[in-house]
Design a protein around this motif. Structure first.
Motif, PDB file in Angstrom:
ATOM      1  N   LEU A   1       0.835  -1.188   0.000  1.00 43.07           N
ATOM      2  CA  LEU A   1       0.000   0.000   0.000  1.00 43.07           C
ATOM      3  C   LEU A   1       0.879   1.251   0.000  1.00 43.07           C
ATOM      4  O   LEU A   1       1.944   1.273   0.614  1.00 43.07           O
ATOM      5  CB  LEU A   1      -0.911   0.003   1.244  1.00 43.07           C
TER       6      LEU A   1
ATOM      7  N   CYS B   1       0.517   5.455   0.809  1.00 40.46           N
ATOM      8  CA  CYS B   1      -0.332   6.437   1.480  1.00 40.46           C
ATOM      9  C   CYS B   1       0.307   7.820   1.384  1.00 40.46           C
ATOM     10  O   CYS B   1       1.540   7.941   1.322  1.00 40.46           O
ATOM     11  CB  CYS B   1      -0.560   6.083   2.956  1.00 40.46           C
TER      12      CYS B   1
ATOM     13  N   ASP C   1      -1.028  11.935  -5.876  1.00 37.74           N
ATOM     14  CA  ASP C   1      -1.824  11.331  -4.806  1.00 37.74           C
ATOM     15  C   ASP C   1      -1.634   9.816  -4.816  1.00 37.74           C
ATOM     16  O   ASP C   1      -1.688   9.172  -5.871  1.00 37.74           O
ATOM     17  CB  ASP C   1      -3.307  11.665  -4.978  1.00 37.74           C
TER      18      ASP C   1
ATOM     19  N   GLU D   1      -2.625   5.832  -3.108  1.00 32.94           N
ATOM     20  CA  GLU D   1      -3.861   5.057  -3.022  1.00 32.94           C
ATOM     21  C   GLU D   1      -4.748   5.535  -1.879  1.00 32.94           C
ATOM     22  O   GLU D   1      -5.976   5.608  -2.013  1.00 32.94           O
ATOM     23  CB  GLU D   1      -3.524   3.573  -2.832  1.00 32.94           C
ATOM     24  N   GLN D   2      -4.131   5.851  -0.739  1.00 29.39           N
ATOM     25  CA  GLN D   2      -4.880   6.320   0.416  1.00 29.39           C
ATOM     26  C   GLN D   2      -4.226   7.585   0.947  1.00 29.39           C
ATOM     27  O   GLN D   2      -3.025   7.803   0.750  1.00 29.39           O
ATOM     28  CB  GLN D   2      -4.921   5.241   1.521  1.00 29.39           C
TER      29      GLN D   2
ATOM     30  N   PRO E   1      -2.320   8.377   6.687  1.00 27.94           N
ATOM     31  CA  PRO E   1      -3.097   7.714   7.746  1.00 27.94           C
ATOM     32  C   PRO E   1      -3.026   8.424   9.092  1.00 27.94           C
ATOM     33  O   PRO E   1      -3.804   8.092   9.997  1.00 27.94           O
ATOM     34  CB  PRO E   1      -2.460   6.320   7.829  1.00 27.94           C
TER      35      PRO E   1
END
Length: 601
Positions: free
Chosen positions: A232, A234, A378, A380-381, A384
């Motif tokens: 992932l 972020c 940007d 994926e997420q 956090p």
């Protein structure tokens, strides 16, 4: 008249005769020393039940008159050293002396003028422990600036929000009052100390294993068998501005401050994603952050003390750090032959202040070298850790990667024969424009212009300057290179930052930016990937052989050694930290800020 001649033998006999008579007279006048009766009890401990009620002690008759002597003087150790007399003087001033002695009475403190009377000082150098800045440092009130360190400066420094770590001179401790006793009291409450243990060990902690740092160099795993997998991304990934590559010493650029941004360095257990990966993926056995792993694999280069927490639950390991621990901070000239002097912790060139200065510089440079004309990519997420979502977070991307380390078929333990997978949260500062080349941005800082003088040597003696920094900051450069390898950054940008004024630690200039290939730079500083993965796999296999529990990996500041301690589950919890602060407020500290050892009363 007939002359008489005495020979040598006759003469000696005449001389010895009176001496022998005096010795005989002395023996008659001496008091007899009767040996006391010793009772023999073979069937048990102590005297036999039918022993004599009283025994004549001969010259020990003073035992019968013990009531005439003050009991507090019997068996007391006399400490005539300067430290002992200073300790007694401090106790007397606090009213903790003998009974009947009020505050301020008792042992008189040492007076330097009287002790040094009749002597002359040959060495004209300043005595250690005295600051030559006379309060002109920028950490207090500097001359001309008339303002100290802002309370909100670099809020979230090194990822810790609302910490008093870098608020020198601000109220600290319980009730916002500074209650430190002696020198270094404030140092022990938030600031890292480089002369003491990063964690005060306790007697109930069991030492499970000692590991010599020299033995870590022999651990190896074939890096070709290590498999990386991206899980992932972020945050936002900005682009690097190539204009900074053209900066020279003659066109130095002032460093910018990014006080409005928040920087995060969240621990493993507080990460919102890592624990979920550990529970959902049965193949994953370990979770950690790149800061913790880099500190572990570069441990053989370290001198100062640091610690890592390892928690084992159901054959799952969590490598973590404490909030505000030494893992969060950067050191300056840690491995130099002449490291920074820690005698005066208030000096701007003490290890604590230099580490805080280097940490701020490294945060600022990651935002300064970005190309703000190109919109960041940007991921994926979103970030956090951006709970407010107001855009006040520092630019950068978090890359969660799954790393699989091969096993050893010849190992005795079953777990060591199988491959192990761990998930690591890594950081990528930016990427090069027009390519997919990821970049890790770091900065070296100069504080002593006389010893290094980068402004004169950096362009003409670039290799010598880099070799000197590799020698003086081996642990820090090893950590940075390991972080770049773990995050997959193929390029390492090193900024050379120097103070504009040697007496001002808050205003700096960027003198140059050096670009290094990560693999080549790792080979230059002798950070071998095979050894890096070998150290990590060996530590994992070692902890896996122990039962479930919490373990502390602690670097010994006095030896080239790391130790594993078994600590209780509640150790380093929030409740224990609060209790520890209350206990420290009542503890007496010595001149170095350490807890004073118990003294005879």
């Amino acid at each position: 008249l007939k002359c008489c001649h005495f020979g040598p033998r006759l003469q000696s006999c005449v001389v010895e005769a009176p001496a022998r008579q005096r010795d005989q007279a002395t023996e008659r006048n001496m008091v007899d020393f009767p040996m006391p009766v010793v009772s023999n009890h073979l069937d048990g401990w102590g005297p036999p039940p039918n022993a004599e009620a009283s025994v004549r002690f001969g010259i020990c008759d003073f035992v019968e008159h013990l009531d005439k002597f003050p009991t507090h003087r019997i068996g007391r150790i006399c400490d005539f050293t300067a430290a002992g007399q200073r300790y007694q003087a401090e106790r007397a001033q606090k009213g903790k002396g003998f009974k009947g002695m009020g505050k301020g009475k008792g042992v008189q403190p040492l007076v330097a003028d009287k002790d040094d009377q009749g002597f002359s000082l040959v060495d004209s150098r300043p005595m250690p422990g005295k600051s030559g800045s006379k309060g002109k440092g920028a950490f207090g009130r500097s001359k001309g600036r008339q303002k100290g360190l802002p309370v909100n400066y670099q809020e979230g420094i090194l990822g810790q929000k609302q910490k008093n770590t870098f608020q020198t001179g601000q109220p600290t401790g319980k009730g916002m009052k500074s209650k430190g006793k002696g020198k270094g009291g404030q140092q022990r409450r938030g600031m890292p100390s480089y002369r003491e243990w990063s964690v005060q060990t306790k007697t109930e902690w069991n030492v499970l294993r000692d590991i010599q740092l020299g033995d870590l160099k022999n651990l190896k795993i074939d890096a070709k068998d290590v498999v990386y997998e991206d899980l992932l991304w972020c945050g936002k990934l900005p682009y690097y501005s190539k204009a900074f590559d053209r900066i020279t010493v003659k066109s130095e650029k002032p460093m910018r401050r990014f006080e409005e941004l928040n920087f995060f360095n969240v621990s493993t257990s507080d990460d919102p994603l890592l624990p979920d990966y550990l529970q959902s993926d049965p193949e994953v056995s370990v979770i950690a952050t790149d800061h913790v792993i880099a500190c572990l694999v570069a441990a053989s280069r370290s001198v100062y003390s640091w610690d890592i927490l390892v928690t084992k639950i159901a054959n799952k390991l969590i490598f973590d750090k404490r909030d505000g621990s030494q893992v969060d901070f950067l050191s300056v000239n840690e491995t130099a032959q002449d490291p920074p002097n820690n005698d005066d912790v208030t000096s701007i060139n003490s290890p604590i202040k230099l580490g805080q200065e280097a940490s701020c510089i490294n945060q600022n440079i990651t935002q300064m070298v970005l190309d703000h004309d190109i919109e960041a990519e940007d991921m994926e997420q979103p970030n956090p850790f951006d709970e407010d979502e107001d855009g006040s977070v520092a630019s950068g991307a978090y890359r969660y990667r799954k790393i699989t380390l091969p096993g050893n078929p010849k190992a005795e333990e079953e777990f060591a024969t199988r491959s192990v997978s761990l998930i690591v949260r890594t950081e990528v500062n930016c990427k090069m424009p027009g390519s997919d080349e990821y970049v890790s941005v770091k900065a070296l800082n100069e504080y002593n212009h006389k010893s290094t003088d980068w402004r004169k040597k950096l362009e003409t003696q670039r290799g010598a300057c880099l070799a000197n920094e590799i020698q003086n900051n081996a642990f820090k450069l090893g950590r940075w290179t390991a972080q770049a390898i773990l995050s997959g950054c193929s390029t390492l940008k090193l900024g050379w930052v120097s103070r504009i004024n040697p007496n001002d630690p808050w205003t700096h200039s960027l003198l140059n930016m050096h670009t290094h290939n990560t693999e080549n730079f790792a080979a230059q500083i002798r950070l071998i990937p095979n050894n890096m993965y070998g150290i990590l796999r060996t530590i994992i296999d070692t902890v896996m052989t122990w039962p479930d529990g919490k373990y502390l990996l602690l670097k010994d500041p006095t030896k080239a050694m790391i130790r594993f301690y078994e600590v209780p589950w509640e150790t380093f919890g929030e409740e224990e930290e609060a209790e520890g602060e209350e206990e420290e407020e009542d503890q007496e500290l010595d001149e170095d800020g350490n807890v004073a050892p118990p003294q005879p009363v």
